[in-house]
Design a protein around this motif. Sequence first.
Motif, mmCIF file in Angstrom:
data_model
loop_
_atom_site.group_PDB
_atom_site.id
_atom_site.type_symbol
_atom_site.label_atom_id
_atom_site.label_comp_id
_atom_site.label_asym_id
_atom_site.label_seq_id
_atom_site.Cartn_x
_atom_site.Cartn_y
_atom_site.Cartn_z
ATOM 1 N N ALA A 1 3.651 11.265 4.864
ATOM 2 C CA ALA A 1 3.374 10.046 5.642
ATOM 3 C C ALA A 1 3.866 8.849 4.827
ATOM 4 C CB ALA A 1 1.900 9.924 5.996
ATOM 5 N N LYS A 2 2.999 7.919 4.542
ATOM 6 C CA LYS A 2 3.306 6.680 3.804
ATOM 7 C C LYS A 2 4.792 6.278 3.739
ATOM 8 C CE LYS A 2 -0.897 5.771 1.354
ATOM 9 N NZ LYS A 2 -1.851 6.833 0.994
ATOM 10 N N GLY A 3 5.553 6.823 2.785
ATOM 11 C CA GLY A 3 6.929 6.340 2.610
ATOM 12 C C GLY A 3 7.937 6.881 3.609
ATOM 13 N N GLU B 1 1.589 15.451 0.203
ATOM 14 C CA GLU B 1 2.549 14.578 -0.487
ATOM 15 C C GLU B 1 2.606 13.192 0.156
ATOM 16 O OE1 GLU B 1 5.774 15.375 -2.604
ATOM 17 O OE2 GLU B 1 5.411 17.508 -3.014
ATOM 18 N N VAL B 2 1.499 12.805 0.781
ATOM 19 C CA VAL B 2 1.476 11.510 1.469
ATOM 20 C C VAL B 2 1.789 10.369 0.500
ATOM 21 C CG1 VAL B 2 -0.020 9.865 2.683
ATOM 22 C CG2 VAL B 2 -0.069 12.289 3.307
ATOM 23 N N ALA B 3 1.183 10.424 -0.693
ATOM 24 C CA ALA B 3 1.413 9.339 -1.660
ATOM 25 C C ALA B 3 2.614 9.624 -2.561
ATOM 26 C CB ALA B 3 0.164 9.118 -2.512
ATOM 27 N N VAL B 4 2.770 10.885 -2.964
ATOM 28 C CA VAL B 4 3.782 11.201 -3.979
ATOM 29 C C VAL B 4 5.166 11.486 -3.406
ATOM 30 C CG1 VAL B 4 2.126 12.064 -5.699
ATOM 31 C CG2 VAL B 4 3.065 13.637 -3.992
ATOM 32 N N ILE C 1 -4.160 20.128 -1.983
ATOM 33 C CA ILE C 1 -3.962 19.462 -3.273
ATOM 34 C C ILE C 1 -3.002 18.290 -3.137
ATOM 35 C CG2 ILE C 1 -2.099 21.114 -3.875
ATOM 36 C CD1 ILE C 1 -2.980 20.792 -6.844
ATOM 37 N N GLU C 2 -3.258 17.257 -3.933
ATOM 38 C CA GLU C 2 -2.290 16.173 -4.103
ATOM 39 C C GLU C 2 -1.426 16.576 -5.304
ATOM 40 O OE1 GLU C 2 -4.336 12.024 -3.944
ATOM 41 O OE2 GLU C 2 -5.941 13.494 -4.150
ATOM 42 N N PRO C 3 -0.185 16.978 -5.099
ATOM 43 C CA PRO C 3 0.618 17.475 -6.210
ATOM 44 C C PRO C 3 0.918 16.402 -7.269
ATOM 45 C CG PRO C 3 1.606 18.065 -4.103
ATOM 46 C CD PRO C 3 0.523 17.069 -3.824
ATOM 47 N N TYR D 1 -8.276 12.688 -2.565
ATOM 48 C CA TYR D 1 -8.292 11.787 -1.408
ATOM 49 C C TYR D 1 -7.253 12.262 -0.411
ATOM 50 C CZ TYR D 1 -7.942 7.733 1.608
ATOM 51 O OH TYR D 1 -7.938 6.919 2.705
ATOM 52 N N HIS D 2 -7.691 12.526 0.820
ATOM 53 C CA HIS D 2 -6.751 12.996 1.834
ATOM 54 C C HIS D 2 -6.818 12.176 3.116
ATOM 55 C CE1 HIS D 2 -5.707 16.376 -0.694
ATOM 56 N NE2 HIS D 2 -6.988 16.641 -0.877
ATOM 57 N N GLY D 3 -7.505 11.043 3.088
ATOM 58 C CA GLY D 3 -7.568 10.186 4.268
ATOM 59 C C GLY D 3 -8.994 9.924 4.694
ATOM 60 N N LEU E 1 0.826 -1.225 0.000
ATOM 61 C CA LEU E 1 0.000 0.000 0.000
ATOM 62 C C LEU E 1 0.856 1.269 0.000
ATOM 63 C CD1 LEU E 1 -2.778 1.414 -0.074
ATOM 64 C CD2 LEU E 1 -2.819 -1.044 -0.311
ATOM 65 N N TRP E 2 1.783 1.320 -0.946
ATOM 66 C CA TRP E 2 2.498 2.539 -1.340
ATOM 67 C C TRP E 2 3.525 3.028 -0.327
ATOM 68 C CZ3 TRP E 2 -2.370 5.978 -2.916
ATOM 69 C CH2 TRP E 2 -3.276 5.181 -3.639
ATOM 70 N N VAL E 3 3.953 2.161 0.567
ATOM 71 C CA VAL E 3 4.850 2.636 1.624
ATOM 72 C C VAL E 3 6.293 2.124 1.532
ATOM 73 C CG1 VAL E 3 2.979 3.028 3.256
ATOM 74 C CG2 VAL E 3 4.149 0.825 3.272
ATOM 75 N N ASP F 1 0.588 10.438 13.182
ATOM 76 C CA ASP F 1 0.747 8.993 12.992
ATOM 77 C C ASP F 1 0.530 8.481 11.576
ATOM 78 O OD1 ASP F 1 0.876 9.186 15.746
ATOM 79 O OD2 ASP F 1 -1.240 8.706 16.004
ATOM 80 N N ASP F 2 -0.264 9.196 10.792
ATOM 81 C CA ASP F 2 -0.569 8.697 9.448
ATOM 82 C C ASP F 2 -1.032 9.857 8.575
ATOM 83 O OD1 ASP F 2 -3.417 9.067 10.028
ATOM 84 O OD2 ASP F 2 -3.142 7.309 11.308
ATOM 85 N N GLY F 3 -1.289 9.568 7.330
ATOM 86 C CA GLY F 3 -1.643 10.633 6.392
ATOM 87 C C GLY F 3 -2.894 11.393 6.807
#
Length: 453
Positions: free
Chosen positions: A283-285, A256-259, A220-222, A149-151, A56-58, A114-116
């Motif tokens: 977060a994530k990575g 930038e949680v995912a990117v 925004i999700e960049p 999507y922001h959580g 899951l992208w981490v 703790d998380d995104g």
Amino acid sequence: MSWQRRLEEDDKRYVWHPFTQMKDYQEMEPVIIERGEGSYLIDIYGRRYLDGVSSLWVTIHGHRQKEIDRAIIEQVNKISHSTLLGLSNPPAIELAKRLVEITPQGLERVFYSDDGSTANEVALKMAFQYWQHKGYKRKTTFVSFKNAYHGDTLGAVSVGGIEVFHQSYRPLLFSVFHAEAPYCYRCPKGQTWPDCELECLRELEKILEEHHQEVAALIIEPLVQAAAGMITQPPGFLQRVRDICTRYGVLMIADEVAVGFGRTGRMFACEHEGVRPDIMVLAKGITGGYLPLAATLVTDQIYGVFLGEYHEFKTFFHGHTYTGNPLACAAALASLEVFEKKKTLEKLIPKIDLLTWRLEEFKDLPIVGEVRQKGFMVGVELVADKKTKEPFLPQDKIGIRVILEARKRGVIIRPLGDVIVIMPPLGISETELEELLEAIYQSIKTVTGEIGR
Ligand SMILES: *Cc1c(COP(=O)(O)O)cnc(C)c1O
């Protein structure tokens, strides 16, 4: 009964899995992961699977990355948790300093969570309160984008824009402005880039022209709206959004949680367009995929507004119990060291090219509508009719069928509806990457054949 069977039964009896229709899950063969090794996941039967979505992208460098393993063990031998409420700890301090060094200029303070989702809640509350403290009492709402999507916490869901995930919670949410977002494959304006000159942004401009006095921040999700199906933004979009925010006195929150952490080929997505957000959410990575940790970074200007006398109550009244957990921070520091030592981003360049090249072939498959890629983030959108772009019916479960095929071929992936996501660990080898893509290609081909296309 074997211990494996016992686990499978207990999984179905006791565990409620996230984002999972449990009625379907009850009927499926569960995959129970016991171990990991580099790009591989290993289940309780010893079967090996390529981790095609980085758990899951981490996962960044791979599983059982020895530098990160060691950093966590060393930290366990000192202390596993102490609070950041009024106390501090070395890994949290060192990591904050490193994050400020590597993120875009202007971001100077780090607030951990703790998380995104929680890190986005922090961002929204900070942005809101920043204007309250400054006396702009009317700036109480936000602008977000359609398909965002922001959580999954309620604040994060309020700024979310994915119908199936978010619509049913509407009565619980605060209202925000949802601006048009680019989805060039299905352009809501019926336009084509670059001829469109980013017409979709006019709606954002209009919202802010009329309502900027009520808007605290834009989120925004960049570059890529990830959870929406890896929807990539045309070049220049992010920069234009930054300019519009500046023009209307609205804070810009870059989620930038995912990117973040190399996914797009640069450490952070904002770097591609030289954008400096006022608030950045990570977060994530961040821990290389080891432990839950998140960070919200802000400018000194925002931070400064929260300073005051104790009795003025300008304090940021927010914190989670495990904020700044030393084990997680130690893992994050080690992950950043591996980035440098192994030249992760440099070595990613040929792998991104390989990915681009190999994906060309996917485009010829009769049910592949569009292949979207930004660095090491890929979405393959499957459609029932390539010409009309007509989607499959939810009942077709097309994405699920493809990933179950892939599983038979030793690959774990997870779809977003009809979009097949490919997000391998950045540390994957070229050979493994080719294997992964071949398995996914064959899986789509098999399902295509089954449905008679
Ligand atoms: C995953 C994700 C989140 C939520 O993060 P969690 O750690 O699952 O709470 C927020 N924003 C974006 C862009 C994401 O991809």
